[in-house]
Structures are given as C-alpha cells and as structure tokens.
Design an enzyme around this catalytic site. Sequence first.
Site, PDB file in Angstrom:
ATOM      1  N   ARG A  17      20.325  71.006  78.159  1.00  0.00           N
ATOM      2  CA  ARG A  17      18.835  70.512  78.193  1.00  0.00           C
ATOM      3  C   ARG A  17      17.898  71.487  78.130  1.00  0.00           C
ATOM      4  O   ARG A  17      18.167  72.662  78.887  1.00  0.00           O
ATOM      5  CB  ARG A  17      18.917  69.750  79.352  1.00  0.00           C
ATOM      6  CG  ARG A  17      17.801  68.892  79.443  1.00  0.00           C
ATOM      7  CD  ARG A  17      17.622  67.761  78.417  1.00  0.00           C
ATOM      8  NE  ARG A  17      16.643  66.794  78.938  1.00  0.00           N
ATOM      9  CZ  ARG A  17      16.026  66.031  77.812  1.00  0.00           C
ATOM     10  NH1 ARG A  17      16.268  65.890  76.701  1.00  0.00           N
ATOM     11  NH2 ARG A  17      15.311  64.933  78.418  1.00  0.00           N
ATOM     12  N   THR A  31      16.022  62.052  68.124  1.00  0.00           N
ATOM     13  CA  THR A  31      17.129  62.516  68.608  1.00  0.00           C
ATOM     14  C   THR A  31      18.472  62.314  67.683  1.00  0.00           C
ATOM     15  O   THR A  31      18.030  61.636  66.616  1.00  0.00           O
ATOM     16  CB  THR A  31      17.246  61.954  70.030  1.00  0.00           C
ATOM     17  OG1 THR A  31      16.180  62.177  70.933  1.00  0.00           O
ATOM     18  CG2 THR A  31      18.559  62.460  70.510  1.00  0.00           C
ATOM     19  N   ASN A  72      13.530  65.984  70.956  1.00  0.00           N
ATOM     20  CA  ASN A  72      12.394  64.897  71.555  1.00  0.00           C
ATOM     21  C   ASN A  72      11.848  63.977  70.486  1.00  0.00           C
ATOM     22  O   ASN A  72      12.390  63.112  70.041  1.00  0.00           O
ATOM     23  CB  ASN A  72      11.489  65.317  72.616  1.00  0.00           C
ATOM     24  CG  ASN A  72      10.953  64.327  73.507  1.00  0.00           C
ATOM     25  OD1 ASN A  72      11.777  63.207  73.589  1.00  0.00           O
ATOM     26  ND2 ASN A  72       9.721  64.144  73.856  1.00  0.00           N
ATOM     27  N   ASP A 116       9.175  64.510  78.654  1.00  0.00           N
ATOM     28  CA  ASP A 116      10.335  63.654  79.254  1.00  0.00           C
ATOM     29  C   ASP A 116      10.063  63.661  80.825  1.00  0.00           C
ATOM     30  O   ASP A 116      10.967  63.063  81.525  1.00  0.00           O
ATOM     31  CB  ASP A 116      11.921  64.065  78.570  1.00  0.00           C
ATOM     32  CG  ASP A 116      12.191  63.145  77.593  1.00  0.00           C
ATOM     33  OD1 ASP A 116      11.354  62.094  77.180  1.00  0.00           O
ATOM     34  OD2 ASP A 116      13.298  63.368  76.962  1.00  0.00           O
ATOM     35  N   SER A 156      16.739  62.601  80.955  1.00  0.00           N
ATOM     36  CA  SER A 156      17.083  62.353  79.659  1.00  0.00           C
ATOM     37  C   SER A 156      17.611  60.985  79.587  1.00  0.00           C
ATOM     38  O   SER A 156      18.023  60.645  80.657  1.00  0.00           O
ATOM     39  CB  SER A 156      17.970  63.306  79.063  1.00  0.00           C
ATOM     40  OG  SER A 156      18.624  62.830  77.766  1.00  0.00           O
ATOM     41  N   SER A 157      17.482  60.396  78.545  1.00  0.00           N
ATOM     42  CA  SER A 157      18.463  59.044  78.520  1.00  0.00           C
ATOM     43  C   SER A 157      19.518  59.307  77.530  1.00  0.00           C
ATOM     44  O   SER A 157      20.293  58.033  77.164  1.00  0.00           O
ATOM     45  CB  SER A 157      17.469  58.094  77.874  1.00  0.00           C
ATOM     46  OG  SER A 157      16.423  57.654  78.369  1.00  0.00           O
ATOM     47  N   GLY A 201      16.979  57.422  70.097  1.00  0.00           N
ATOM     48  CA  GLY A 201      16.244  56.054  70.352  1.00  0.00           C
ATOM     49  C   GLY A 201      15.699  56.209  71.581  1.00  0.00           C
ATOM     50  O   GLY A 201      15.141  55.269  72.040  1.00  0.00           O
ATOM     51  N   GLY A 202      15.448  57.372  72.214  1.00  0.00           N
ATOM     52  CA  GLY A 202      14.528  57.646  73.612  1.00  0.00           C
ATOM     53  C   GLY A 202      14.980  56.706  74.506  1.00  0.00           C
ATOM     54  O   GLY A 202      16.288  56.689  74.786  1.00  0.00           O
TER      55      GLY A 202
HETATM   56  N1  GLY Z   1      14.038  63.210  74.412  1.00  0.00           N
HETATM   57  C1  GLY Z   1      14.848  61.888  74.476  1.00  0.00           C
HETATM   58  C2  GLY Z   1      15.817  61.958  75.453  1.00  0.00           C
HETATM   59  O1  GLY Z   1      16.341  63.032  76.166  1.00  0.00           O
HETATM   60  O2  GLY Z   1      16.224  61.176  76.190  1.00  0.00           O
END
Ligand code: GLY
Length: 557
Positions: free
Chosen positions: A95, A368, A388, A410, A439-440, A460-461
């Site tokens: 990350r 993503t 992102n 984020d 992050s998700s 998908g964020g």
């Molecule tokens: N940038 C989307 C995530 O990492 O959740």
Amino acid sequence: MNKRKLILLLSILFFSCNSYSHYDRGGMVSSANDLATRVGIDIIKKGGNAVDAAVGVGFALAVVYPQAGNIGGGGFMIIHLNNPDLKLNTSIDYREKAPLSSFKDMYLDDSGNVIDELSTTGSLAAGVPGSVAGMLYALEKYGTMNRKEILEYSVNIADTGFFIEEGLADALNSYQSEFMQFPGTMNTFGGKFKTGDRLVQKELANTLRRISEKGRDGFYRGETADKIVQLMKNTDGIISYEDLERYQPVERDVIKGTYRGYDIISMGPPSSGGISLIYLLNILENYDISKSGYNSSENIQIMTEAMRRVYADRSEFMGDADFVNVPIDKLTSKKYALSRIKDFKIDKAGNSSEINPGNPFANESEETTHYSIADGKGNLVSVTTTINDVFGNKQVVDGAGFFLNNEMDDFVSKPGVPNIYGLVGNEANAIQPEKRMLSSMTPTLVFKNGKPFLVTGSPGGGRIITTVLQNIVNLIDHNMTLKESIDAPRFHHQWLPDEIQIEKRLVSKEDDEKLTVLGYYLKGISDFGRVNAILINEDGTMEGHSDRRGYGSAIGF
Ligand code: GLY
C-alpha cells in the site's frame, strides 16, 4: 523471445476475449485485460509458479490497463504456497504511504473546510508508491523466475505498442479535459482514441527497463526517482528522495475466518477488506439466507443490516495497525458479530442514525483492479492493486510514462466528510507521515475441507467488500455457478449514506415495494465491481471467470 513474435503471440484472439474458461488443471489466470491474462498464462506454461505469473500480470497491467494497473500506486497480494518444502499463507502489503511532509489537516483551508480536489488531483494527492517494491519482494521471495524474464513482457508491450480495446479508448477519451492540466499526461495519453488504435509507450518502456535492470533501485533511486522528485518540485508536491528511499513493503499475517465450514483467508490492515468480509460472514452465518432467493427482499434486508453495522465500525475503528490499535480479534469474532445484529428487527428498516459504531475495545467506478491466479501445482495468488481513482491523480510523471496515484483521498481529510467513495471515517484513519491509508481492497482465498476452492477479489472502492461478499454467498448459500455468482446483479449499503445502492435487474417490483414499505430507501446505481475469480473443483479442475461488467478475460489450460 523475439519482440515481434511475443506481441503477435499475445495479440492472437485479442478481439475475442475469453471472459469464461473451464475445466483446466494446468493453470488459470483471470484479469481485467486479455493481454495481461495471456502474459500470466505464458509464464505458467514456461514453468513459472503463480507468484511469477502474478508479478508478470501486475507489470503488464501497468502498460495495458493504465486506468488502474500501475507502477505508481500500491496493492495487496495474498499468497497460498503449496510447495513440498514450503506450505504457507501470507500477504504482501505494498500500500502507498503518506509522505514524510504530510500532516493531518493538509487538505483543509484556513476555515477548516476541505479544499476541493486537493486530495484527488495532482501531486499533493499522491502517496509514496509501493507497487514496484511489493511485486519485486514477492518475486524474489516466493517466485522462481528472474526479474528480467518477468519484466520482458511489459517492456516489450510498452515499447512495441498494443491494440487498445473499447473500455480503454472510452476511458481515455472521457478524461481528456482532466489530462490537459498535465503535460506529461498529454504527452502519452492526449488525443482522441478508438478501439484498435495502437498505443506505444516509449517512456514507460524505459522506466520498466530500469526496473528490469536495477530492481527496486530502478524506481526508488536514480533516473526514475529524479523524475518523480522533479515533478514534485515543479508542482508543489511533497514526495521526496527520502520518501522513495524509505519505502518498504511489509509481509503480514493473513486475516482468517470461517463461513459454514469453509475457511476464508483475506487481507488485514491497512485494508479494512478482510476484517469486514469476515465480520459480515460471521453475522450472516446466524441466518439461513439460502431459504429465500439471493434477490429476495428478506435476503437483501438481512444483508443490508449486516453491512450497515460493519461499515459503521469500519468508519470508527479501522486504519493502519502500525499506527492505531485495530481490534482485529474482536471485529472478526463470531460472538461480537452476533452481539451487533441482536437489535435487528424483521418488520422494520434499521436506521443509520440509530446505529453507532459498536464497542469492540470492551471493541472504486472501476478505479482499482483485481486478478486471480492458480498455477496447477496448488499455488494460488489473489492480488488487488490500485491508483485509487480512474487514472489515479491524472498526472503522468514527465518522461517516465506512468500515472501517480491519488490514494491520499483514502485517508480522512476531515472527520465526517466523505471521500470519493462516500466513505466517512475518523481519527483511526487520519493522515500521519509514513502511515498507510485505509483500504477496502479484499483479495481473498476460500478453502473447502482444507483444499483450494476460490480465488477472488474486485475493484469498486468502498463497494469492494460487499462485492466479494456476494460472490462468496452466491456460491455457498445460493448454489450458483462461478459465472452466475459473479454476473448476478448486486447491491450495497455502507452505513452512510443510509441507502441501499442497487444495480438494475436485481429486485422485482414486488420486493422493491416490500423493502420500501419497511422503510428502506433503494437507490438505483450503475453496475459496480469487476470480479476476476477462479473456482477450483474437488477433482482439481478449474473454472475462471471475468465479470460481465468489464473487458477482462479468464484463460486456463
Ligand atoms: N483506493 C481504494 C481502496 O484501496 O479501497
């Protein structure tokens, strides 16, 4: 291999992607782009393992899928190794990190309001990139092939060019006005594009060559580092030589859970993905959700109430566990999940203003990309990677040919103010130098009776977690095929805003009315998530599928 031969080989069947592939034992790759998928398959056919293939696919996506594939961003890789001498599950965290000169209120004006676009566009939006360090770490520790063999594919495709597909042509055309602020971006991606145009990226090819020759020093030091730091100096950015030099990926324990006898392995902090997925499954395990259809009002209601509670806790308690105390054991415990759903009432919609985060201490649009790999020797790799937003911060590093991320968005710019995914957060995800933003991303492996069953994940964020969730429950509870489980319409709830975001065709008019009468607000949204997954049958045969919503492919042999 001769460059032209390679491009020819990889371009064969280019315009007839295989979004579904089945009954293969030799290896399977499912990714967002057909050329990248073919790179992975070629590596496995040459004798490389799933990690070699994953790194090859990752660098290839940086060339052929610039919307999200990257060397200027970050990601997470889950590895299941099945070598006779080394069997393990592990995760590599690459990350992005907040630069050393970052600070908590850096996106606020003098009155304490968030300055529009500062965390999303241009230099200040970029975190220190981790993808190159992370992928090379994985290759050196768990791969079998050498760096030059793996990088050769992406160098050649960038150098010789490739035929762009409809999705990329559309994306490039629709972002031209945003690209115009950045000369480096216009240099490579300026103009009008159509399907079948050849995209040549000489500057990117040179950057990839430097990585091929010098390893991480080809990116974090020397010419590439000079270009990044020069861009920062020219545009009031803050990423420094020291930031680049200090960046290190981290190998972390995976997050583990169970669901109806299946074992789940996913990504821990700084992703909220693994914790949230297991927390959701722990709640759902208390209900027989197979009783009514996957798209019935009953099913949507109980899943919505689970999502509401999990996202409330996400906003409060999750962040980079190297900086804040994330109560992982509690959040992934079955007891805590049960305690959180106890106040659920079947005859009435929940209300997010009445659902506060619990007390576990007592408590990405297609921005993503995800790819899944199985090599036929029992090794599995699940990777989600990102810059992102689509094309990251929209800024290509001058002379180096790659987009930087806008991952700083984020973080929480200000408590209660939503980020681009509408997600809110708090102190746990505040900006701090060298911290990783929450992050998700949810790269996940599922095992049945101890044997590999599923490799999955999605972009998908904030909706990544619920997309992966629905892939799993559609397979396990609703007995769908892999293809059905991915292509079925989806829905999502994230606590705030208090609405069920729903793809068209998911619910009947009758179920829509039932939910509305109970007090739920259903908001139709465009398709979200792009799952690329592999299912492994009991006899070792494999099926791969690339979501109908995207332009990817799944290929096996
Ligand atoms: N940038 C989307 C995530 O990492 O959740």
